[in-house]
Design a protein around this motif. Sequence first.
Motif: not given
Length: 77
Positions: A6-7, A13-16, A30-32, A35-37
């Motif tokens: 989560x951190x 990754x600047x996820x809310x 919002x993990x496309x 983002x997985x890379x």
Amino acid sequence: MYEQLKTILITDLHVAEDDVRPEATREEAGLDSLAMVELSMALGKRLGLDVSDDELLEAATVGELARLVEERAAQAA
């Protein structure tokens, strides 16, 4: 391990924060694929874990991502 993931998702990754829930799908968080890379690289840098972006893409939810990371950490120990 979930809290560490989560951190990373929030800070790297600047996820809310509200979008990071175990039951949230990758899309809801919002993990496309890009983002997985980025997550794969962050896991290597922060935790010393080798998890490919292809493996991460197989996880449907944030909870499944956490389980995968936890399994990989156990294997590395």
